[in-house]
Design an enzyme around this catalytic site. Structure first.
Site, PDB file in Angstrom:
ATOM      1  N   ASP A 170       0.802  -1.236   0.000  1.00 43.19           N
ATOM      2  CA  ASP A 170       0.000   0.000   0.000  1.00 43.19           C
ATOM      3  C   ASP A 170       0.829   1.279   0.000  1.00 43.19           C
ATOM      4  O   ASP A 170       0.313   2.344  -0.269  1.00 43.19           O
ATOM      5  CB  ASP A 170      -0.905   0.052   1.247  1.00 43.19           C
ATOM      6  CG  ASP A 170      -2.001  -0.995   1.186  1.00 43.19           C
ATOM      7  OD1 ASP A 170      -2.191  -1.560   0.105  1.00 43.19           O
ATOM      8  OD2 ASP A 170      -2.650  -1.240   2.211  1.00 43.19           O
ATOM      9  N   GLY A 213      -5.852  -0.880  -1.156  1.00 43.44           N
ATOM     10  CA  GLY A 213      -5.502   0.338  -0.438  1.00 43.44           C
ATOM     11  C   GLY A 213      -6.688   0.747   0.413  1.00 43.44           C
ATOM     12  O   GLY A 213      -7.478   1.594   0.035  1.00 43.44           O
ATOM     13  N   HIS A 302      -6.164  -9.977  -4.799  1.00 41.32           N
ATOM     14  CA  HIS A 302      -4.841 -10.433  -4.347  1.00 41.32           C
ATOM     15  C   HIS A 302      -3.822 -10.628  -5.443  1.00 41.32           C
ATOM     16  O   HIS A 302      -2.658 -10.894  -5.157  1.00 41.32           O
ATOM     17  CB  HIS A 302      -4.990 -11.705  -3.504  1.00 41.32           C
ATOM     18  CG  HIS A 302      -5.500 -11.390  -2.130  1.00 41.32           C
ATOM     19  ND1 HIS A 302      -6.820 -11.082  -1.912  1.00 41.32           N
ATOM     20  CD2 HIS A 302      -4.866 -11.266  -0.945  1.00 41.32           C
ATOM     21  CE1 HIS A 302      -6.983 -10.804  -0.625  1.00 41.32           C
ATOM     22  NE2 HIS A 302      -5.822 -10.902  -0.020  1.00 41.32           N
TER      23      HIS A 302
END
Length: 787
Positions: A170, A213, A302
């Site tokens: 992130d 995020g 993912h």
């Protein structure tokens, strides 16, 4: 910067880890590049004679002990550099959050004499480590009271040292420009966006992409910048009231301009100004209801955390791992737990808790609706990205644009480099926003002389960020033999400023044009150069557009070659890279691919060195790692050619290993630009165009532009932590013109790093490391080179 007087240089090999035990663990969400960090910590630890331990499954393994904590050897970390995720596992751990859990963990460490901990994870993992350190002496006393350890152990292991590395895709951690894994996650996102654009183009569709995020919009923002998305939603910068109308108007305008597709990027944590979530489904429904566009949602999930780490992440993680071991060797009971990180391209240490507090401040600002503050707290890099995105994504109506009556020409010079097109796009759009007319020159200086020049508009450069090579066309020809004709073209088209995007030839070209100013008034205009070459050999800049893409190409190929070599066993590959006389690609490629040696021009080598390398590989073949990889820069030595080295290795290795050679060639100049090159090209080019505007205002007198001072011909480069404009005349003294390289190159100091990680004894000057810095709120004007 300190004076040389009060500081003796500090060498890595003089620091001893004898008698120390270092344990490394990965915790929290996984991220590509964690393995590279683990490998560097293990090898550096062993190199300085410390014992190194793996802790499997994060904090859970520390609490459970037993065979979760294992001493490791040099070979334990072989072949993990190119693997994503973390090979030592990571687990969310409830028990470490309790004091009982931490008591068990302390017992397990003390039993093995481990008092140095290297934690690779996100802010939660690092905060946990810090608490553990603060409680350490209390935990040991409690263990002694219970009779589980003796009083001697309490004294001997009185202090726990902790160094953290941030592994998180992130990039949500304050104090670090880039966290390990961020660049690789951007690679995954960009691959998907590039693929989706072709199908959206076919069907005139709108795509809504949701990227990771939860609390940080970095991935969404940078990928929007890198693919020229129409709209982006991030938690730090919610859209204003009535955004629904604004967005729909923007999308339909784009369609009216013959744009066949729209891309909207949504961070999973996106919110509106009332802190209500904005989901990808909600955005899709809105577009369908209001505009009736055929719209699809793609949730990347993912995928972003998976796959092989990019070259950038491997080098970042390897540098961080080394820095972490250094920090542990130098830690005292009084130094606070620190985080090692990169600022620009410099390794720094920051107090762990300052970073954590700052990271929490951002969240607090967002929760309380202080969004401008949140963006500022995220740091300069984030703010630059946001401002650049806002500048480039929305075309203001012509009536609102200023009119300067200045004409600016943009051209590509030198060999093609991925990211040139992103730079041209940014130049055109920023130039138009500033009110200039922008002219595109086809085929460099040669095309310029032939009058291949045309006005270029906002829409013409749509979709250019993701295109490799040079759409305008580029040539290596220098302007000197065409001066008369180029001057004539500048007069005919009334060109008031030049922006040159290219490599070493572009730099030489500007020197020639500025020398011709005495003879031709036409060249008395502001000129700026943006470095773009795979070789990264332009003086005045640590990085050039295109080098990162080439580095990834080399790394990917070397990964495949290593697989082939592991399959056949006892095989050594010699791989030749580009770069002219500049060893950047060979050296950094070797670091990223885990090579055994890299031959470069900047570091002279002789037959003894070649022999030592052969012997080194012979020794290596006796271990469990029976393969070798050697990189050679194309011009490192005119007599020790790739063929010569291949023949020498083949002869000397007879009966022990066999050899193959591979010349990578021009594939290094091609391919879609990496996220770094798109972003770097976009930002640096936008900044260059703003400089042109400023110079045009300064040099406009009595109805014409006249600039003939040195500071009106500049190169914009990234130097350590900043983007700086440098007059090309002043860079002359820093240049080796015969070999077309800068006299001093920052990456040469990383060279010993590659050798140490390949098990060579070498000298490594680490005088730069070791100052604990503080997390500063940077002043507004400062502009970082952080991408």
């Amino acid at each position: 910067s300190r004076s040389a007087m009060d500081h003796q240089p500090k060498f890595f090999e003089n620091l001893s880890g004898a008698g120390k035990a270092i344990a490394v663990l990965t915790s929290g969400g996984d991220a590509q590049g964690m393995n590279a960090a683990v490998r560097a910590v293990v090898r550096m630890g062993i190199y300085v004679n410390a014992k190194v331990y793996f802790i499997y499954e994060g904090y859970q393994g520390m609490v459970d002990g037993g065979d979760n904590i294992v001493e490791v050897s040099w070979e334990s970390v072989s072949s993990i550099l190119q693997v994503g995720g973390t090979v030592i596992g990571s687990a969310r751990c409830k028990s470490f959050r309790t004091r009982e859990g931490r008591l068990e963990a302390a017992f397990n460490l003390v039993q093995r004499g481990i008092t140095n901990l290297c934690v690779i994870g996100g802010d939660g993992s690092l905060t946990g480590a810090n608490l553990f350190r603060e409680e350490w002496s209390g935990l040991l006393e409690e263990l002694a009271q219970k009779g589980r350890i003796d009083a001697e152990a309490v004294k001997k292991y009185a202090y726990l040292n902790i160094v953290g590395m941030v592994g998180s895709i992130d990039n949500d951690f304050c104090g670090t420009d880039m966290t390990i894994g961020t660049d690789s996650a951007l690679h995954r996102i960009i691959e998907v966006v590039d693929a989706i654009m072709t199908t959206a183009q076919s069907h005139q569709r709108t795509f809504v992409l949701e990227v990771m995020g939860r609390h940080c919009g970095y991935l969404a923002l940078v990928s929007a910048l890198a693919c020229g998305a129409d709209w982006v939603f991030i938690p730090e910068y919610p859209p204003e009231e009535g955004w629904e109308d604004t967005m729909c108007v923007k999308l339909s305008e784009n369609r009216a301009r013959k744009k066949r597709l729209n891309i909207i990027i949504v961070a999973e944590g996106a919110i509106d100004c009332h802190n209500k979530p904005i989901t990808s489904e909600k955005v899709k429904d809105l577009v369908v209801q209001r505009l009736g566009f055929d719209t699809r949602v793609t949730i990347l999930g993912h995928v972003q955390r998976g796959g092989t780490p990019s070259a950038f992440d491997r080098i970042l993680a390897s540098r961080m791992g080394v820095e972490a071991v250094l920090a542990l060797l130098e830690a005292t009971p009084d130094t606070p737990a620190c985080v090692v990180s990169l600022s620009g391209n410099q390794a720094v240490r920051l107090p762990l808790m300052e970073c954590v507090q700052m990271t929490q401040e951002v969240q607090k600002a967002m929760d309380e609706g202080r969004f401008l503050e949140a963006v500022r707290l995220r740091g300069r890099s984030f703010e630059n990205n946001l401002n650049t995105y806002k500048l480039l994504s929305h075309k203001r109506p012509d009536s609102e644009l200023p009119k300067t009556n200045f004409n600016v020409a943009v051209l590509n010079v030198g060999a093609p480099a991925a990211g040139m097109n992103a730079a041209v796009r940014a130049a055109v759009r920023v130039g138009m926003t500033e009110g200039h007319k922008i002219f595109a020159v086809i085929d460099g200086f040669e095309g310029f002389a032939r009058g291949k020049i045309k006005e270029i508009s906002w829409g013409d450069v749509g979709g250019w960020t993701g295109q490799g090579g040079s759409i305008l066309g580029t040539k290596r020809t220098l302007p000197a033999k065409y001066l008369e004709k180029i001057a004539e073209q500048m007069r005919t088209n009334n060109i008031n400023a030049l922006m040159v995007i290219g490599g070493f030839e572009a730099y030489l070209g500007l020197l020639e044009l500025s020398a011709a100013r005495e003879k031709y008034d036409e060249f008395c205009v502001p000129m700026v150069m943006v470095p773009a070459t795979v070789s990264n050999n332009v003086p005045g800049s640590d990085f050039s557009i295109g080098a990162d893409t080439a580095l990834n190409t080399i790394t990917d190929t070397c990964d495949r070659i290593k697989q082939s070599a592991s399959g056949t066993k006892r095989r050594v590959f010699i791989v030749e890279t580009m770069g002219g006389y500049c060893g950047y690609l060979a050296n950094m490629g070797a670091l990223a691919a885990g090579a055994d040696a890299a031959y470069i021009f900047e570091e002279q080598f002789d037959i003894r060195e070649l022999q030592a390398n052969v012997e080194h590989l012979t020794e290596k073949m006796k271990t469990s790692i029976q393969r070798g990889l050697v990189l050679r820069n194309e011009n490192c030595n005119e007599n020790y050619t790739t063929d010569f080295i291949y023949q020498l290795y083949s002869e000397e290795g007879k009966g022990v290993f066999d050899c193959r050679k591979n010349v990578l060639g021009h594939m290094q100049q091609g391919g879609a630009p990496s996220p770094f090159d798109r972003n770097f090209g976009t930002k640096i080019s936008a900044k260059a165009m703003q400089w042109i505007s400023k110079k045009l205002k300064e040099t406009y007198r009595k109805g014409k532009v006249f600039a003939n001072t040195d500071d009106s011909v500049c190169l914009l480069g990234m130097r350590r932590r900043n983007l700086v404009f440098q007059p090309v005349a002043e860079l002359k003294s820093e240049t080796d013109f015969v070999h077309r390289i800068p006299k001093e190159q920052w990456w040469l100091k990383l060279r010993p790093l590659m050798k140490i990680l390949a098990k060579y004894k070498t000298s490594y000057d680490v005088s730069d490391s070791g100052q604990l810095e503080h997390v500063a709120m940077l002043p507004k004007e400062a502009e970082t080179g952080a991408i």
